[in-house]
Design a protein around this motif. Structure first.
Motif, PDB file in Angstrom:
ATOM      1  N   PHE A   1       0.785  -1.289   0.108  1.00 59.98           N
ATOM      2  CA  PHE A   1       0.093  -0.066  -0.076  1.00 59.98           C
ATOM      3  C   PHE A   1       0.838   1.206  -0.119  1.00 59.98           C
ATOM      4  CE2 PHE A   1      -2.363   3.536   2.405  1.00 59.98           C
ATOM      5  CZ  PHE A   1      -3.229   3.699   1.320  1.00 59.98           C
ATOM      6  N   GLU A   2       1.821   1.177   0.720  1.00 60.88           N
ATOM      7  CA  GLU A   2       2.891   2.578   1.095  1.00 60.88           C
ATOM      8  C   GLU A   2       3.439   2.731  -0.596  1.00 60.88           C
ATOM      9  OE1 GLU A   2       5.109   1.551   4.075  1.00 60.88           O
ATOM     10  OE2 GLU A   2       3.649   2.703   5.788  1.00 60.88           O
TER      11      GLU A   2
ATOM     12  N   ASN B   1       2.428   1.874  -3.511  1.00 61.05           N
ATOM     13  CA  ASN B   1       1.243   2.190  -4.505  1.00 61.05           C
ATOM     14  C   ASN B   1       0.271   2.591  -3.879  1.00 61.05           C
ATOM     15  OD1 ASN B   1       2.760   0.844  -7.038  1.00 61.05           O
ATOM     16  ND2 ASN B   1       2.948  -0.687  -5.761  1.00 61.05           N
ATOM     17  N   PRO B   2       0.157   3.750  -3.046  1.00 61.81           N
ATOM     18  CA  PRO B   2      -1.105   4.057  -2.368  1.00 61.81           C
ATOM     19  C   PRO B   2      -2.221   4.491  -3.128  1.00 61.81           C
ATOM     20  CG  PRO B   2       0.630   6.018  -2.355  1.00 61.81           C
ATOM     21  CD  PRO B   2       0.996   4.649  -2.827  1.00 61.81           C
ATOM     22  N   ILE B   3      -2.135   4.860  -4.251  1.00 64.25           N
ATOM     23  CA  ILE B   3      -3.425   5.360  -5.374  1.00 64.25           C
ATOM     24  C   ILE B   3      -4.214   4.276  -5.835  1.00 64.25           C
ATOM     25  CG2 ILE B   3      -4.076   6.883  -7.046  1.00 64.25           C
ATOM     26  CD1 ILE B   3      -2.788   8.447  -4.564  1.00 64.25           C
TER      27      ILE B   3
ATOM     28  N   GLY C   1      -2.873   1.037  -5.788  1.00 67.37           N
ATOM     29  CA  GLY C   1      -2.813  -0.378  -5.520  1.00 67.37           C
ATOM     30  C   GLY C   1      -1.591  -1.021  -6.297  1.00 67.37           C
TER      31      GLY C   1
ATOM     32  N   ALA D   1      -6.915  -2.279   0.295  1.00 69.61           N
ATOM     33  CA  ALA D   1      -5.719  -1.090   0.277  1.00 69.61           C
ATOM     34  C   ALA D   1      -4.551  -1.604  -0.355  1.00 69.61           C
ATOM     35  CB  ALA D   1      -5.346  -0.834   1.816  1.00 69.61           C
TER      36      ALA D   1
ATOM     37  N   GLY E   1      -5.516   0.026  -3.795  1.00 67.34           N
ATOM     38  CA  GLY E   1      -5.143   1.554  -3.314  1.00 67.34           C
ATOM     39  C   GLY E   1      -6.324   2.060  -2.529  1.00 67.34           C
ATOM     40  N   ILE E   2      -5.990   3.363  -2.374  1.00 68.03           N
ATOM     41  CA  ILE E   2      -6.854   4.089  -1.688  1.00 68.03           C
ATOM     42  C   ILE E   2      -8.336   4.443  -2.516  1.00 68.03           C
ATOM     43  CG2 ILE E   2      -6.263   6.349  -2.423  1.00 68.03           C
ATOM     44  CD1 ILE E   2      -6.958   5.925   1.315  1.00 68.03           C
ATOM     45  N   ILE E   3      -8.264   4.603  -3.623  1.00 68.30           N
ATOM     46  CA  ILE E   3      -9.557   4.419  -4.588  1.00 68.30           C
ATOM     47  C   ILE E   3     -10.230   3.461  -4.114  1.00 68.30           C
ATOM     48  CG2 ILE E   3     -10.397   4.666  -6.753  1.00 68.30           C
ATOM     49  CD1 ILE E   3      -7.988   6.153  -7.413  1.00 68.30           C
TER      50      ILE E   3
ATOM     51  N   LEU F   1     -10.053   1.113  -1.543  1.00 67.58           N
ATOM     52  CA  LEU F   1     -10.565   1.317  -0.097  1.00 67.58           C
ATOM     53  C   LEU F   1     -11.693   2.192   0.370  1.00 67.58           C
ATOM     54  CD1 LEU F   1      -9.932  -0.123   2.714  1.00 67.58           C
ATOM     55  CD2 LEU F   1      -8.133   1.770   2.862  1.00 67.58           C
ATOM     56  N   SER F   2     -11.509   3.427  -0.465  1.00 62.82           N
ATOM     57  CA  SER F   2     -12.788   4.372  -0.236  1.00 62.82           C
ATOM     58  C   SER F   2     -14.111   3.720  -0.836  1.00 62.82           C
ATOM     59  CB  SER F   2     -12.423   5.581  -1.020  1.00 62.82           C
ATOM     60  OG  SER F   2     -11.081   6.017  -0.416  1.00 62.82           O
TER      61      SER F   2
END
Length: 160
Positions: free
Chosen positions: A45-46, A48-50, A52, A73, A77-79, A81-82
């Motif tokens: 995740f760290e 590739n945070p956006i 994944g 996550a 990624g954050i997308i 996960l959101s």
């Protein structure tokens, strides 16, 4: 308490072992392996945070972190996960709205059971399985969604 008395001693010993420091340090322990996979997923995740690392590629593609939030996550990624968290929120909101509405007594119990199934399967997904096999979780989301649509159609039909 009664059920505890019939659990085999080997099973009790296994679960007692999982809470010891040795379980977190011995490489053959499933606790140790899960901790390693959690760390790998966090690293994914760290890195590739956006977006994944891609579906099925967390933990180097050789395993999965045994935690649906970490897996989503790391892989999406954050997308992703959101979106996953939004789906969970909307599922709970729909179930609570249905239960509060309380005009469809015959389906109210089914919705309560569906909500219990959702919560159970979400908690279970935090400790085992991988995203592709969480069918109870996805099935409970679908069931709650369908029951919500039935309620909304009934409300329109009755003019509420």
């Amino acid at each position: 308490v009664g059920a505890y008395n019939i659990i085999p001693e080997s099973t009790i010993g296994f679960y007692q072992y999982t809470f010891t420091p040795e379980a977190r340090e011995e490489s053959v322990s499933s606790v140790y392996q899960r901790i390693i996979m959690w760390k790998e997923a966090i690293n994914d995740f760290e890195t590739n945070p956006i977006l994944g690392v891609g579906f099925g590629n967390s933990v180097g593609g050789i395993g999965y972190p045994h935690n649906t939030l970490l897996e989503v996550a790391a892989e999406l990624g954050i997308i992703g996960l959101s979106i996953f968290l939004l789906i969970c929120y909307l599922t709970i909101k729909e179930a609570m709205s249905f239960i509060k509405y309380n005009r469809m007594q015959d389906l109210n119990l089914l919705m309560k059971l569906s909500l219990v199934l959702f919560v159970y399967s979400l908690v279970e997904a935090m400790f085992s399985g991988y995203m592709g096999s969480d069918t109870l979780l996805y099935g409970s989301i679908g069931l709650i969604s369908v029951l919500g649509k039935i309620r909304k159609k009934e409300a329109v039909y009755l003019g509420h």
